[in-house]
Design a protein around this motif. Sequence first.
Motif, PDB file in Angstrom:
ATOM      1  N   UNK A   1      23.340  58.247  68.662  1.00  0.00           N
ATOM      2  CA  UNK A   1      23.613  57.389  69.770  1.00  0.00           C
ATOM      3  C   UNK A   1      25.116  57.195  69.866  1.00  0.00           C
ATOM      4  N   UNK A   2      25.623  57.212  71.066  1.00  0.00           N
ATOM      5  CA  UNK A   2      27.045  57.060  71.304  1.00  0.00           C
ATOM      6  C   UNK A   2      27.285  55.819  72.148  1.00  0.00           C
ATOM      7  N   UNK A   3      28.190  54.992  71.696  1.00  0.00           N
ATOM      8  CA  UNK A   3      28.571  53.814  72.459  1.00  0.00           C
ATOM      9  C   UNK A   3      30.037  53.943  72.818  1.00  0.00           C
ATOM     10  N   UNK A   4      30.353  53.828  74.082  1.00  0.00           N
ATOM     11  CA  UNK A   4      31.731  53.937  74.544  1.00  0.00           C
ATOM     12  C   UNK A   4      32.218  52.543  74.932  1.00  0.00           C
ATOM     13  N   UNK A   5      33.382  52.186  74.419  1.00  0.00           N
ATOM     14  CA  UNK A   5      33.949  50.875  74.718  1.00  0.00           C
ATOM     15  C   UNK A   5      35.402  51.037  75.141  1.00  0.00           C
ATOM     16  N   UNK A   6      36.021  49.938  75.507  1.00  0.00           N
ATOM     17  CA  UNK A   6      37.428  49.966  75.889  1.00  0.00           C
ATOM     18  C   UNK A   6      38.274  50.418  74.703  1.00  0.00           C
ATOM     19  N   UNK A   7      39.391  51.073  75.018  1.00  0.00           N
ATOM     20  CA  UNK A   7      40.313  51.527  73.981  1.00  0.00           C
ATOM     21  C   UNK A   7      40.923  50.340  73.246  1.00  0.00           C
ATOM     22  N   UNK A   8      41.214  50.546  71.980  1.00  0.00           N
ATOM     23  CA  UNK A   8      41.884  49.525  71.185  1.00  0.00           C
ATOM     24  C   UNK A   8      43.390  49.716  71.280  1.00  0.00           C
ATOM     25  N   UNK A   9      44.122  48.641  71.169  1.00  0.00           N
ATOM     26  CA  UNK A   9      45.578  48.750  71.068  1.00  0.00           C
ATOM     27  C   UNK A   9      45.909  49.295  69.679  1.00  0.00           C
ATOM     28  N   UNK A  10      47.147  49.667  69.473  1.00  0.00           N
ATOM     29  CA  UNK A  10      47.551  50.172  68.162  1.00  0.00           C
ATOM     30  C   UNK A  10      47.286  49.169  67.052  1.00  0.00           C
ATOM     31  N   UNK A  11      47.626  47.908  67.307  1.00  0.00           N
ATOM     32  CA  UNK A  11      47.395  46.865  66.300  1.00  0.00           C
ATOM     33  C   UNK A  11      45.926  46.643  66.022  1.00  0.00           C
ATOM     34  N   UNK A  12      45.115  46.667  67.074  1.00  0.00           N
ATOM     35  CA  UNK A  12      43.671  46.493  66.897  1.00  0.00           C
ATOM     36  C   UNK A  12      43.083  47.659  66.108  1.00  0.00           C
ATOM     37  N   UNK A  13      43.532  48.878  66.397  1.00  0.00           N
ATOM     38  CA  UNK A  13      43.034  50.048  65.673  1.00  0.00           C
ATOM     39  C   UNK A  13      43.408  49.972  64.198  1.00  0.00           C
ATOM     40  N   UNK A  15      43.999  47.274  62.400  1.00  0.00           N
ATOM     41  CA  UNK A  15      43.179  46.236  61.784  1.00  0.00           C
ATOM     42  C   UNK A  15      41.758  46.721  61.554  1.00  0.00           C
ATOM     43  N   UNK A  16      41.188  47.383  62.552  1.00  0.00           N
ATOM     44  CA  UNK A  16      39.821  47.899  62.434  1.00  0.00           C
ATOM     45  C   UNK A  16      39.709  48.853  61.258  1.00  0.00           C
ATOM     46  N   UNK A  17      40.608  49.834  61.180  1.00  0.00           N
ATOM     47  CA  UNK A  17      40.521  50.826  60.107  1.00  0.00           C
ATOM     48  C   UNK A  17      40.798  50.222  58.732  1.00  0.00           C
ATOM     49  N   UNK A  18      41.722  49.295  58.667  1.00  0.00           N
ATOM     50  CA  UNK A  18      41.996  48.636  57.381  1.00  0.00           C
ATOM     51  C   UNK A  18      40.767  47.887  56.897  1.00  0.00           C
TER      52      UNK A  18
END
Length: 60
Positions: A1-13, A15-18
Amino acid sequence: MLTISKSLSGGQARTYHAREFKSEQANYWSKDQQGHSEWQGKLAQQWGLEGPVGAEHSPG
């Protein structure tokens, strides 16, 4: 299943990956070892790839 959402800003990305990849136990993709993928499609068929994708198929 694939869910597409709005792009993250650099800071949000960052934080998410950390947060998401800080440890194997907390990682969505590896916790409980329930991840499953298998080869599909014409190219996989042409290359003789079938069944589950395993660690032997990972790059490097």
